[in-house]
Design a protein around this motif. Structure first.
Motif: not given
Length: 179
Positions: A162-168, A170-179
């Protein structure tokens, strides 16, 4: 949500990439990790000067320069030269986008051309989020802005983790693991 984007990542700025001046040496100018510009150890107080210098900033390998059509001088950069202190949502041809605004007035939309990447300190676990700006240079996303991104993020499974992601744009960027 839609805003007039007046100065997006190198558009409308000087054609620094087309200039090939002679190297004139180094000057005692330094950009701190927090985006503060120093000249001879003293913060540059006039924001207009900092903005002007940022517009002619150039990177070759690991070295940074101020470059004009007739001269190039070396400067020191502690981490990266730009520091993003604000983010806003804007309309974009590829959907909703995040427009980051730097201390020097640069406006950069996180996209395929301007990706977000996050490095995590292996000892402290502290994240350092960066956004590509122009000419091989990046900007550090401030802690407050990064926390805003985390608040807006959603969880997505990547390779079973599980990762925290953000969209901008049309792209998805990983901010880090969500644990």
């Amino acid at each position: 949500m839609s805003r007039n984007i007046d100065k997006i990542a190198g558009k409308g700025g000087p054609p620094v990439d087309k200039w090939n001046p002679d190297m004139c040496g180094d000057i005692d100018m330094r950009i701190l990790r927090d985006g503060t510009w120093l000249y001879e150890g003293t913060p540059i107080g006039r924001q207009a000067m900092v903005t002007l210098f940022a517009s002619v900033l150039w990177k070759e390998g690991d070295d940074y320069f101020l470059k004009t059509p007739v001269e190039k001088v070396g400067i020191k950069v502690d981490d990266v030269p730009f520091h993003f202190i604000h983010v806003e949502k804007v309309a974009h041809e590829r959907g909703e986008a995040l427009c980051f605004i730097s201390r020097t007035g640069d406006r950069v939309i996180a996209s395929q051309e301007h990706p977000i990447r996050v490095e995590t300190d292996p000892v402290t676990g502290e994240p350092s989020p960066y956004l590509y700006v122009r000419f091989g240079m990046e900007g550090l996303i401030s802690r407050a802005v990064f926390y805003d991104l985390v608040e807006q993020s959603h969880e997505e499974m990547i390779d079973g983790v599980a990762h925290l992601v953000i969209n901008s744009a049309g792209e998805t960027f990983v901010l880090g693991r969500s644990d």
